[in-house]
Design a protein around this motif. Structure first.
Motif, PDB file in Angstrom:
ATOM      1  N   VAL A  37       0.811  -1.217   0.000  1.00  0.00           N
ATOM      2  CA  VAL A  37       0.000   0.000   0.000  1.00  0.00           C
ATOM      3  C   VAL A  37       0.849   1.273   0.000  1.00  0.00           C
ATOM      4  O   VAL A  37       0.311   2.379  -0.013  1.00  0.00           O
ATOM      5  N   TYR A  38       2.176   1.107   0.002  1.00  0.00           N
ATOM      6  CA  TYR A  38       3.076   2.253   0.155  1.00  0.00           C
ATOM      7  C   TYR A  38       3.840   2.564  -1.122  1.00  0.00           C
ATOM      8  O   TYR A  38       4.130   1.684  -1.937  1.00  0.00           O
ATOM      9  N   ARG A  46       7.905   8.040   2.822  1.00  0.00           N
ATOM     10  CA  ARG A  46       6.903   7.022   2.534  1.00  0.00           C
ATOM     11  C   ARG A  46       5.502   7.625   2.556  1.00  0.00           C
ATOM     12  O   ARG A  46       5.184   8.464   3.389  1.00  0.00           O
ATOM     13  N   TYR A  48       1.133   6.612   1.885  1.00  0.00           N
ATOM     14  CA  TYR A  48       0.051   5.715   1.516  1.00  0.00           C
ATOM     15  C   TYR A  48      -0.429   6.108   0.123  1.00  0.00           C
ATOM     16  O   TYR A  48      -0.659   7.284  -0.152  1.00  0.00           O
ATOM     17  N   MET A 405      -4.838  -3.477   1.647  1.00  0.00           N
ATOM     18  CA  MET A 405      -4.777  -2.668   2.864  1.00  0.00           C
ATOM     19  C   MET A 405      -5.429  -3.392   4.037  1.00  0.00           C
ATOM     20  O   MET A 405      -6.426  -4.093   3.884  1.00  0.00           O
ATOM     21  N   THR A 406      -4.855  -3.213   5.237  1.00  0.00           N
ATOM     22  CA  THR A 406      -5.435  -3.759   6.464  1.00  0.00           C
ATOM     23  C   THR A 406      -6.285  -2.699   7.151  1.00  0.00           C
ATOM     24  O   THR A 406      -6.174  -1.496   6.856  1.00  0.00           O
ATOM     25  N   GLU A 408      -5.969  -1.721  10.194  1.00  0.00           N
ATOM     26  CA  GLU A 408      -5.073  -0.854  10.977  1.00  0.00           C
ATOM     27  C   GLU A 408      -4.470   0.233  10.089  1.00  0.00           C
ATOM     28  O   GLU A 408      -4.392   1.403  10.490  1.00  0.00           O
ATOM     29  N   GLN A 409      -4.067  -0.137   8.888  1.00  0.00           N
ATOM     30  CA  GLN A 409      -3.541   0.856   7.956  1.00  0.00           C
ATOM     31  C   GLN A 409      -4.626   1.838   7.549  1.00  0.00           C
ATOM     32  O   GLN A 409      -4.373   3.053   7.463  1.00  0.00           O
ATOM     33  N   LEU A 410      -5.833   1.329   7.306  1.00  0.00           N
ATOM     34  CA  LEU A 410      -6.925   2.211   6.913  1.00  0.00           C
ATOM     35  C   LEU A 410      -7.271   3.188   8.037  1.00  0.00           C
ATOM     36  O   LEU A 410      -7.558   4.362   7.767  1.00  0.00           O
ATOM     37  N   ASP A 411      -7.228   2.736   9.272  1.00  0.00           N
ATOM     38  CA  ASP A 411      -7.477   3.646  10.402  1.00  0.00           C
ATOM     39  C   ASP A 411      -6.468   4.787  10.401  1.00  0.00           C
ATOM     40  O   ASP A 411      -6.825   5.947  10.641  1.00  0.00           O
ATOM     41  N   GLU A 412      -5.217   4.474  10.131  1.00  0.00           N
ATOM     42  CA  GLU A 412      -4.190   5.512  10.079  1.00  0.00           C
ATOM     43  C   GLU A 412      -4.469   6.480   8.936  1.00  0.00           C
ATOM     44  O   GLU A 412      -4.319   7.705   9.089  1.00  0.00           O
ATOM     45  N   CYS A 413      -4.908   5.942   7.817  1.00  0.00           N
ATOM     46  CA  CYS A 413      -5.210   6.796   6.660  1.00  0.00           C
ATOM     47  C   CYS A 413      -6.427   7.679   6.925  1.00  0.00           C
ATOM     48  O   CYS A 413      -6.435   8.866   6.544  1.00  0.00           O
TER      49      CYS A 413
END
Length: 425
Positions: A37-38, A46, A48, A405-406, A408-413
């Motif tokens: 996703v990066y 880096r 997203y 995407m996970t 956890e990654q989506l929450d960060e985004c």
């Protein structure tokens, strides 16, 4: 950002500006690496990726299974042209037709080529199967469509940047409002209609998502008036919207099945591209059953690179990733979650008026005019905050991350997006 870093990125931007045609207006970021996703820029920062190369990178950047398939085939045989058979094409065609449940596939390279292919097939079918007088066939299209930028395609585009000073334009198209079944039925009643070419969701128009029954109703109307239903799933297909195809309706399985019968608006011709290769190689295709596809005879259509061994190997690997990693189900779950979280923010602000979409193809509408710079400036700030997205139609920002995407990654985004939007309140 230091002057040294600025000059490093600017060096590559200047090279493009000096030596390349100015046919794009990219966000000012220079990328050199991608994984999952990066993506990373030339200075090592880096980000997203929330565009996924317009949904070509559904499987994530440089997916090892896809890259390995490409590398292995590239070291064995890359191109024969269709003057000869090769040992990959037949395997690929069998795989594709079984995967998407059609009799035949015609392989091409780019999305626009696939659309042109579908147009040619539809016209030939109209003359040879429907009895339309030659040169009289018409194809119905929708306003604000985006199917590419070839001469034929821009002839039925509303985008004046794509059209102006590129005429004369190709005749033979009827334009109707999108998501309007009454207008479609009226157009289908005209003489010499070959088919209806439509995007299940209009991505370039700002992820304009039609009524739930629009695809199904369109399919039924095409049946009623003996016209081909042609679905352009170049951007919406292959798991992006939470179904194998956007025309699959509400089914989240990884292939067509009995559960889809209530909602699946099966097209007569299916147009695919982009994620068909996971972004690793140009691959596109048109699928249809024999009654339609068999109008094409040797010498009547083709491409030197269409169906080449590397493309075949890459596409099969890319589609296996979709099944193996359950990307359809992931897109469906994360998409619903994303819209719910953005809607919570919208309830507290006047900055954003709407979030819309399906699966992980979504967009937000900024509370400003289409000719404003607000959405562009928000995207610049998102870049600064570690997320890459791009405006469309002035005040709309499209969000389409890789489907690997996970949560956890989506929450960060989501946090990046909301905190950035708050800077513009």
């Amino acid at each position: 950002m230091s002057m040294n870093k600025e000059s490093k990125a600017q060096h590559f931007i200047d090279l493009e500006d000096k030596h390349g045609a100015h046919n794009y207006h990219p966000l000012p970021v220079v990328l050199e690496k991608g994984e999952g996703v990066y993506v990373w820029d030339v200075d090592g920062k880096r980000y997203y990726d929330f565009l996924s190369a317009y949904s070509a990178v559904n499987q994530g950047h440089c997916h090892p299974a896809i890259v390995n398939a490409m590398n292995e085939q590239a070291q064995t045989l890359t191109l024969t042209s269709r003057a000869f058979h090769n040992d990959k094409l037949g395997q690929y065609e069998k795989y594709m037709t079984e995967y998407f449940k059609f009799d035949k596939v015609l392989p091409m390279n780019t999305g626009a080529e696939a659309v042109e292919t579908a147009i040619k097939i539809a016209r030939k079918w109209a003359y040879e199967k429907k009895g339309v007088e030659e040169h009289a066939a018409k194809i119905i299209v929708c306003e604000n469509n985006f199917h590419g930028r070839t001469t034929t395609i821009i002839s039925f585009s509303n985008d004046e940047d794509a059209r102006k000073n590129f005429g004369p334009y190709t005749p033979g198209f009827i334009k109707i409002p999108y998501n309007d079944t009454a207008a479609l039925e009226k157009a289908l009643q005209e003489e010499n209609v070959a088919g209806f070419l439509v995007e299940p969701i209009q991505g370039e128009a700002g992820v304009f998502t039609p009524n739930d029954d629009f695809m199904r109703a369109s399919r039924e109307l095409c049946n009623k008036y003996n016209a081909l239903f042609i679905a352009d799933e170049i951007q919406t297909g292959i798991a992006r919207t939470g179904g194998l195809l956007a025309v699959c309706g509400d089914c989240s399985c990884d292939a067509h099945c009995e559960r889809q019968e209530a909602t699946y608006a099966r097209p007569d011709m299916l147009i695919l591209g982009k994620a068909l290769s996971g972004g690793a190689y140009p691959v596109s295709a048109v699928l249809a059953d024999n009654e339609v596809m068999n109008v094409i005879k040797p010498g009547q259509h083709g491409s030197t690179f269409g169906g080449n061994p590397v493309a075949a190997a890459v596409a099969m690997a890319a589609l296996e990733v979709v099944k193996d990693e359950k990307l359809i189900q992931n897109a469906r779950a994360l998409g619903s979650y994303f819209r719910a979280e953005i809607n919570k923010y919208i309830a507290t602000t006047d900055t954003v008026t709407l979030v819309r979409g399906k699966g992980l193809l979504n967009a937000i509408v900024i509370n400003d005019t289409e000719d404003s710079k607000t959405a562009w400036n928000i995207c610049l700030r998102l870049r600064d905050n570690g997320l890459l997205a791009k405006p469309t139609h002035g005040n709309i920002i499209r969000f389409a991350p890789p489907l690997v995407m996970t949560k956890e990654q989506l929450d960060e985004c989501i946090a990046i997006i909301i905190n950035t939007l708050k800077e513009f309140e």
